[in-house]
Design a protein around this motif. Structure first.
Motif, PDB file in Angstrom:
ATOM      1  N   THR A 230     -34.694  39.452 -21.192  1.00 51.19           N
ATOM      2  CA  THR A 230     -33.577  39.926 -21.680  1.00 51.19           C
ATOM      3  C   THR A 230     -32.152  39.231 -21.413  1.00 51.19           C
ATOM      4  O   THR A 230     -32.445  38.438 -20.366  1.00 51.19           O
TER       5      THR A 230
ATOM      6  N   ARG B 193     -27.267  39.310 -25.690  1.00 50.74           N
ATOM      7  CA  ARG B 193     -28.392  38.604 -26.148  1.00 50.74           C
ATOM      8  C   ARG B 193     -28.239  38.713 -27.619  1.00 50.74           C
ATOM      9  O   ARG B 193     -27.971  39.664 -28.266  1.00 50.74           O
TER      10      ARG B 193
ATOM     11  N   GLY C 119     -36.418  50.085 -25.637  1.00 54.38           N
ATOM     12  CA  GLY C 119     -37.112  48.971 -25.033  1.00 54.38           C
ATOM     13  C   GLY C 119     -35.715  48.313 -24.432  1.00 54.38           C
ATOM     14  O   GLY C 119     -35.582  46.897 -24.750  1.00 54.38           O
TER      15      GLY C 119
ATOM     16  N   ASP D 110     -37.344  52.750 -21.840  1.00 55.24           N
ATOM     17  CA  ASP D 110     -38.497  51.703 -21.628  1.00 55.24           C
ATOM     18  C   ASP D 110     -39.664  52.292 -21.144  1.00 55.24           C
ATOM     19  O   ASP D 110     -39.719  53.310 -20.514  1.00 55.24           O
TER      20      ASP D 110
ATOM     21  N   LEU E 244     -42.729  54.354 -26.870  1.00 55.36           N
ATOM     22  CA  LEU E 244     -42.372  54.550 -28.592  1.00 55.36           C
ATOM     23  C   LEU E 244     -43.557  54.963 -29.146  1.00 55.36           C
ATOM     24  O   LEU E 244     -43.251  55.634 -30.228  1.00 55.36           O
TER      25      LEU E 244
ATOM     26  N   ASN F 285     -36.803  42.757 -29.921  1.00 55.51           N
ATOM     27  CA  ASN F 285     -37.745  42.092 -29.149  1.00 55.51           C
ATOM     28  C   ASN F 285     -39.025  42.874 -28.583  1.00 55.51           C
ATOM     29  O   ASN F 285     -39.383  42.767 -27.419  1.00 55.51           O
TER      30      ASN F 285
HETATM   31  C1  LIG Z   1     -38.668  41.468 -24.229  1.00 55.47           C
HETATM   32  S1  LIG Z   1     -38.181  43.057 -23.670  1.00 55.47           S
HETATM   33  C2  LIG Z   1     -36.584  43.363 -24.926  1.00 55.47           C
HETATM   34  C3  LIG Z   1     -35.461  43.829 -24.117  1.00 55.47           C
HETATM   35  C4  LIG Z   1     -34.243  44.209 -25.048  1.00 55.47           C
HETATM   36  N1  LIG Z   1     -34.496  44.957 -26.026  1.00 55.47           N
HETATM   37  C5  LIG Z   1     -33.649  42.778 -25.661  1.00 55.47           C
HETATM   38  O1  LIG Z   1     -33.969  42.347 -26.958  1.00 55.47           O
HETATM   39  O2  LIG Z   1     -33.214  41.758 -24.739  1.00 55.47           O
HETATM   40  C6  LIG Z   1     -39.382  44.281 -24.458  1.00 55.47           C
HETATM   41  C7  LIG Z   1     -39.198  45.417 -23.717  1.00 55.47           C
HETATM   42  O3  LIG Z   1     -40.156  46.645 -24.543  1.00 55.47           O
HETATM   43  C8  LIG Z   1     -40.588  47.327 -23.674  1.00 55.47           C
HETATM   44  N2  LIG Z   1     -41.988  48.232 -24.520  1.00 55.47           N
HETATM   45  C9  LIG Z   1     -42.940  47.558 -24.568  1.00 55.47           C
HETATM   46  N3  LIG Z   1     -43.727  48.091 -25.191  1.00 55.47           N
HETATM   47  C10 LIG Z   1     -43.275  49.518 -25.406  1.00 55.47           C
HETATM   48  C11 LIG Z   1     -43.639  50.854 -25.594  1.00 55.47           C
HETATM   49  N4  LIG Z   1     -44.670  51.176 -26.085  1.00 55.47           N
HETATM   50  N5  LIG Z   1     -42.660  51.796 -25.454  1.00 55.47           N
HETATM   51  C12 LIG Z   1     -41.323  51.384 -24.881  1.00 55.47           C
HETATM   52  N6  LIG Z   1     -40.950  50.176 -24.517  1.00 55.47           N
HETATM   53  C13 LIG Z   1     -41.887  49.290 -24.372  1.00 55.47           C
HETATM   54  C14 LIG Z   1     -41.119  46.573 -22.545  1.00 55.47           C
HETATM   55  O4  LIG Z   1     -41.341  46.993 -21.253  1.00 55.47           O
HETATM   56  C15 LIG Z   1     -39.981  45.463 -22.279  1.00 55.47           C
HETATM   57  O5  LIG Z   1     -38.966  46.045 -21.448  1.00 55.47           O
END
Ligand SMILES: C[S@@+](CC[C@H](N)C(=O)[O-])C[C@H]1O[C@@H](n2cnc3c(N)ncnc32)[C@H](O)[C@@H]1O
Length: 286
Positions: free
Chosen positions: A86, A90, A124, A156, A216, A233
């Motif tokens: 992240t 972004r 997330g 998250d 989620l 993402n």
């Molecule tokens: C790539 S990061 C995206 C961060 C931010 N939203 C961005 O776009 O910069 C994805 C995040 O989603 C979280 N994540 C993945 N599966 C999830 C779930 N089932 N419930 C909640 N969060 C989740 C991960 O822990 C991670 O921190």
């Protein structure tokens, strides 16, 4: 000790059956859809945990993980597998849209209705850059507009990453892209060593955000209506049926005219939903 481990991290081997079991456990728990191409990455990341907990092989590891989905071992597995990449602001087009289109219109409507409440959700949120960027954008937009009740929920599944988010402390290179005026207004520079700086977000930003653990895939223990949702993402790791369910739950959570933002490589194509298209990766509940 078994023959699978010779003391070197990379000597932990994983069979196809073990990998499929891991994929199933991860999918059932958090919807993340691992595929064959991720096998080596998953093996290498989980091997770190096997070493940390002195577990001999993936069979023993899987047995322990399955026994107690509430254990640290289990949550550390999810931490290792989810990608936390992240950055501040972004995908700047989303923030431009908020700043120039959505928030001026929302604030005007709130003022006309005599309301002062704005609610956003960063679903997330990873290490916090996204909700802090939202907090900056919101504070800039509501300044002198009489809107005082602004809150951002930042959630998250990774408790490790949430702890980082809550510290609100970032190395200098992570905030390098921030406009100097915003950096000065919302971050505090801390000298951490010779030629080294870190930055901490100001209390004014922290006051707006509630960080919470939330998977989620599970029931959401709060009600809307929310004015906008960022889930960027995150859904990329889910399959289409999971994405469809989630997108429709987001729709339910939004207020009329509320807006939903997905990540640059995500789209709602191929998903049945009720949103109106605004521009790529931005959708409105009409
Ligand atoms: C790539 S990061 C995206 C961060 C931010 N939203 C961005 O776009 O910069 C994805 C995040 O989603 C979280 N994540 C993945 N599966 C999830 C779930 N089932 N419930 C909640 N969060 C989740 C991960 O822990 C991670 O921190």
């Amino acid at each position: 000790m078994t023959a699978t481990k010779t003391g070197c991290l990379d000597s932990f081997t994983i069979t196809q059956k073990q990998y499929q079991q891991i994929c199933q456990v991860v999918y059932d728990h958090c919807g993340i859809n691992l595929h064959e191409g991720k096998k080596e990455l998953v093996r290498a990341r989980l091997a770190k945990l096997l070493r940390k907990y002195k577990i001999d092989n993936f069979d023993d590891y899987l047995r322990m993980v399955m026994q107690d989905p509430g254990s640290d071992l289990f949550s550390e597995m999810i931490d290792q597998i989810s990608t936390n990449l992240t950055s501040f602001f972004r995908e700047p087009k989303h923030f431009e849209f908020l700043q120039t289109v959505f928030l001026p219109d929302l604030i005007k409507r709130k003022q006309q209705e005599g309301k002062s409440r704005i609610r956003a959700w960063s679903a997330g949120c990873s290490s916090g850059e996204e909700p802090y960027s939202l907090a900056i954008t919101l504070l800039e937009a509501v300044r002198d507009k009489g809107i005082r009740d602004v809150r951002i929920l930042a959630t998250d599944i990774s408790t490790r990453i949430l702890k980082i988010a809550q510290t609100g402390r970032y190395e200098a290179d992570r905030v390098a892209g921030l406009a100097p005026a915003l950096k000065n207004r919302y971050l505090i520079r801390k000298h951490t060593g010779p030629g080294q700086d870190a930055y901490e977000v100001r209390q004014e930003l922290r006051n707006l955000i509630t960080f919470k653990y939330l998977n989620l895939m599970e029931p959401w223990p709060f009600h809307g209506p929310l004015d906008f949702i960022f889930c960027r993402n995150v859904m990329i790791y889910f399959n289409k049926p999971t994405q469809e369910t989630l997108v429709n739950r987001f729709w339910d959570m939004l207020d009329k005219n509320g807006v939903f933002f997905t990540g640059h490589s995500e789209s709602l194509t191929g998903i049945r939903h009720r949103f109106s298209y605004v521009q790529p990766t931005i959708y409105r509940k009409t």
